[in-house]
Design an enzyme around this catalytic site. Structure first.
Site, mmCIF file in Angstrom:
data_model
loop_
_atom_site.group_PDB
_atom_site.id
_atom_site.type_symbol
_atom_site.label_atom_id
_atom_site.label_comp_id
_atom_site.label_asym_id
_atom_site.label_seq_id
_atom_site.Cartn_x
_atom_site.Cartn_y
_atom_site.Cartn_z
ATOM 1 N N ARG A 9 44.875 34.718 35.071
ATOM 2 C CA ARG A 9 45.980 35.667 35.097
ATOM 3 C C ARG A 9 46.157 36.334 36.461
ATOM 4 O O ARG A 9 47.286 36.558 36.909
ATOM 5 C CB ARG A 9 45.721 36.733 34.023
ATOM 6 C CG ARG A 9 46.817 37.778 33.881
ATOM 7 C CD ARG A 9 46.430 38.777 32.788
ATOM 8 N NE ARG A 9 47.477 39.759 32.554
ATOM 9 C CZ ARG A 9 48.460 39.615 31.689
ATOM 10 N NH1 ARG A 9 48.556 38.515 30.980
ATOM 11 N NH2 ARG A 9 49.361 40.569 31.528
ATOM 12 N N TYR A 10 45.056 36.660 37.125
ATOM 13 C CA TYR A 10 45.137 37.447 38.358
ATOM 14 C C TYR A 10 44.841 36.633 39.617
ATOM 15 O O TYR A 10 44.510 37.184 40.658
ATOM 16 C CB TYR A 10 44.171 38.628 38.270
ATOM 17 C CG TYR A 10 44.415 39.532 37.099
ATOM 18 C CD1 TYR A 10 45.657 40.138 36.904
ATOM 19 C CD2 TYR A 10 43.411 39.785 36.162
ATOM 20 C CE1 TYR A 10 45.893 40.960 35.811
ATOM 21 C CE2 TYR A 10 43.635 40.612 35.068
ATOM 22 C CZ TYR A 10 44.873 41.196 34.895
ATOM 23 O OH TYR A 10 45.107 42.012 33.820
ATOM 24 N N ASP B 296 21.554 21.646 46.080
ATOM 25 C CA ASP B 296 22.804 21.849 46.810
ATOM 26 C C ASP B 296 22.616 21.881 48.323
ATOM 27 O O ASP B 296 23.447 21.349 49.076
ATOM 28 C CB ASP B 296 23.512 23.119 46.329
ATOM 29 C CG ASP B 296 22.595 24.317 46.222
ATOM 30 O OD1 ASP B 296 21.409 24.226 46.582
ATOM 31 O OD2 ASP B 296 23.072 25.379 45.741
ATOM 32 N N LYS C 51 59.787 54.415 27.493
ATOM 33 C CA LYS C 51 58.534 54.596 28.214
ATOM 34 C C LYS C 51 58.418 53.705 29.448
ATOM 35 O O LYS C 51 58.826 52.547 29.430
ATOM 36 C CB LYS C 51 57.343 54.304 27.300
ATOM 37 C CG LYS C 51 57.143 55.311 26.187
ATOM 38 C CD LYS C 51 55.991 54.895 25.290
ATOM 39 C CE LYS C 51 54.682 54.929 26.030
ATOM 40 N NZ LYS C 51 53.563 54.479 25.181
ATOM 41 N N VAL C 52 57.845 54.285 30.499
ATOM 42 C CA VAL C 52 57.381 53.513 31.644
ATOM 43 C C VAL C 52 55.889 53.816 31.750
ATOM 44 O O VAL C 52 55.491 54.881 32.221
ATOM 45 C CB VAL C 52 58.107 53.899 32.946
ATOM 46 C CG1 VAL C 52 57.642 53.006 34.084
ATOM 47 C CG2 VAL C 52 59.617 53.800 32.770
ATOM 48 N N HIS D 85 39.122 72.737 35.486
ATOM 49 C CA HIS D 85 38.710 72.669 34.081
ATOM 50 C C HIS D 85 39.919 72.437 33.175
ATOM 51 O O HIS D 85 39.911 72.830 31.999
ATOM 52 C CB HIS D 85 37.969 73.943 33.661
ATOM 53 C CG HIS D 85 36.860 74.317 34.586
ATOM 54 N ND1 HIS D 85 35.630 73.701 34.560
ATOM 55 C CD2 HIS D 85 36.811 75.224 35.593
ATOM 56 C CE1 HIS D 85 34.863 74.217 35.499
ATOM 57 N NE2 HIS D 85 35.552 75.136 36.151
ATOM 58 N N ARG E 84 8.774 34.666 46.991
ATOM 59 C CA ARG E 84 10.100 34.147 46.654
ATOM 60 C C ARG E 84 10.212 33.863 45.169
ATOM 61 O O ARG E 84 9.300 33.295 44.566
ATOM 62 C CB ARG E 84 10.343 32.821 47.402
ATOM 63 C CG ARG E 84 11.791 32.445 47.730
ATOM 64 C CD ARG E 84 12.607 31.948 46.560
ATOM 65 N NE ARG E 84 13.888 31.432 47.008
ATOM 66 C CZ ARG E 84 15.028 32.087 46.955
ATOM 67 N NH1 ARG E 84 15.057 33.300 46.459
ATOM 68 N NH2 ARG E 84 16.166 31.532 47.367
ATOM 69 N N SER F 215 57.439 49.388 27.273
ATOM 70 C CA SER F 215 56.709 49.461 26.005
ATOM 71 C C SER F 215 57.351 48.479 25.048
ATOM 72 O O SER F 215 58.571 48.313 25.038
ATOM 73 C CB SER F 215 56.760 50.882 25.438
ATOM 74 O OG SER F 215 56.282 50.906 24.102
ATOM 75 N N SER G 148 15.430 26.098 52.458
ATOM 76 C CA SER G 148 16.804 26.300 51.980
ATOM 77 C C SER G 148 17.278 27.723 52.214
ATOM 78 O O SER G 148 18.442 27.972 52.546
ATOM 79 C CB SER G 148 16.906 25.960 50.495
ATOM 80 O OG SER G 148 16.661 24.591 50.283
#
Length: 468
Positions: free
Chosen positions: A20-21, A97, A306-307, A175, A340, A300, A127
């Site tokens: 999606r992104y 790899d 609505k925004v 507050h 390691r 909406s 490596s």
């Protein structure tokens, strides 16, 4: 039985960052993907070969020609779709790899003037010598070429809005309750100042590297060529890559610097999260209006009026995910059992998602900011409905007069508390109260002229701290 999505070609993304992104985070692919890791490994391996031969670290080997240096440096530069597929094919055989990267380079030296020197590729290296430098190059590129520019662009846009609204008065809330007025610009400037401090820290963060063998002792180097100053060769190579040399390590570079970078980026993200929640609240108070065109599409699904502040809500969520990942990276990467263990291999492969969610949040904040209009009238109305906030001003003047010896100024806090606590006070009531206090003429006139909208102190002038 539904068709398994896993069988569909081209493959369906598992994560939202790659689905999606994708468009918002795709610049990170050049730096933090598996392909980018292998390209960085190719850079380190070929530059190590060049460094060894150019420095004369191994006696008896000839110098490289300019054409041979160009040939070596072209290997990572030409690493594209075909190279990625070829490396994957080699890795299926090696099941390793980094070894696959070594063989990939040697294939390209076959039939060239460098074929007799092919065993210099990966010589004396474990490596992790290649990996730690590769990750350092990748992270440096991702942070300095992608993340920081986006972050600093957001700060610049926020600073511009802060200056534009420096004198727009706004009711504060401490507050959650009405408090001493400020200006919108000053409150935005607070975030600019906080975010810039983190930008300076992140820009200055060191990125370390090492190339000193299987347990950090140069054992293979020294037994093979005992007369070479291998620490000097190592230091100059790491610095040639634009990194800070770490002289004392186990098999791995300790990753402390990575933890520092991630902690700084996570902290910057938490400040952005605070900003997102504040803007969301200002929108709910009516201080900002959102343009539907900037948010895009339907506001909406059932309430057409609505925004929704979706950009700021999306940013909140992604900053929370990013912060959690960055915290985990910071906590785990500083530990490696004895000389390691391999937990860092898996951990570091999640740097991309950690920065990706942060970059996505920044993108949404910038889009959200671009779609806001300041409603100064709404802020003015809110101020005019809260004259009780001038109680601080009145009692402070009275206290000052009292300590200066003016009679009749006793118990200023208590007198204002009786008037204002738990109840709304309008302008006439406040002015009537001020007139009843027996104040000297100058102070009385000054307080009678005061309104919630003008009781902002030095707020507008404080934006000078954003300069320079």
């Amino acid at each position: 039985m539904p068709q398994p999505f896993a069988d569909i070609t081209p493959p369906i993304a598992l994560t939202p960052l790659d689905g999606r992104y994708r468009a918002q985070v795709s610049p990170l692919v050049d730096h933090l993907s598996e392909a980018a890791l292998n390209r960085s490994r190719l850079v380190v391996e070929t530059e190590w070969m060049i460094h060894l031969l150019d420095s004369g670290a191994i006696p008896g080997l000839r110098d490289l020609t300019d054409a041979e240096r160009t040939l070596l440096r072209a290997i990572p530069e030409d690493f594209g779709a075909e190279g990625i597929a070829e490396h994957a094919e080699i890795e299926r055989e090696t099941v390793h790899d980094v070894k696959a990267v070594e063989y990939y380079i040697k294939r390209r030296l076959a039939g060239t003037s460098l074929e007799p020197l092919a065993e210099v590729v990966h010589i004396y290296c474990t490596s992790e010598d290649i990996n730690n430098l590769s990750y350092a190059l990748m992270i440096r590129g991702a942070v300095h070429e992608v993340w920081l520019p986006a972050y600093e662009a957001l700060i610049a846009e926020l600073a511009e809005l802060a200056h534009a609204t420096a004198e727009v008065p706004m009711l504060s809330r401490t507050h959650g309750q009405p408090a001493t007025p400020t200006t919108l610009g000053k409150e935005l400037a607070v975030f600019v100042h906080r975010l810039r401090r983190q930008a300076r820290r992140i820009t200055a963060d060191e990125m370390l590297g090492k190339i000193n063998g299987a347990t950090g002792t140069y054992a293979a180097h020294a037994i093979s060529v005992p007369d070479t100053d291998w620490e000097q060769v190592s230091r100059t190579f790491v610095e040639h890559l634009g990194l800070t040399w770490n002289p004392l390590t186990t098999q791995i570079e300790s990753h402390d610097w990575q933890a520092e970078v991630y902690a700084d980026i996570a902290r910057a993200g938490r400040i952005l999260h605070n900003f997102a929640t504040d803007v969301w609240t200002y929108i709910s108070l009516g201080y900002f209006r959102q343009r539907l065109s900037a948010q895009g599409g339907t506001g909406s699904s059932t309430m057409p009026h609505k925004v929704n502040p979706i950009r700021f809500e999306n940013a909140e969520a992604n900053l929370e995910i990013s912060g959690a990942l960055l915290d985990s990276l910071s906590q785990t990467l500083v530990t490696s059992r004895l000389q390691r263990d391999l937990t860092d291999s898996t951990t570091q492969r999640n740097i991309g998602p950690a920065l990706g969610h942060s970059l996505l949040a920044i993108s949404n904040l910038r889009k959200g900011l671009a779609g806001l209009d300041v409603d100064a009238d709404a802020m003015a109305s809110d101020l005019d409905g809260n004259w009780e906030v001038l109680g601080e001003a009145v009692q402070s003047v009275m206290r000052t007069l009292g300590v200066q010896g003016v009679e009749g100024m006793e118990n200023p806090y208590e007198r204002l508390k009786e008037l204002t606590r738990g109840q709304r006070v309008d302008g006439p009531a406040m002015r009537e109260f001020i007139g009843s206090l027996g104040l000297p003429e100058a102070e009385r006139e000054r307080l009678l002229a005061l309104t919630p909208a003008t009781y902002t102190g030095c707020a507008a002038e404080l934006l000078r701290h954003l300069e320079g």
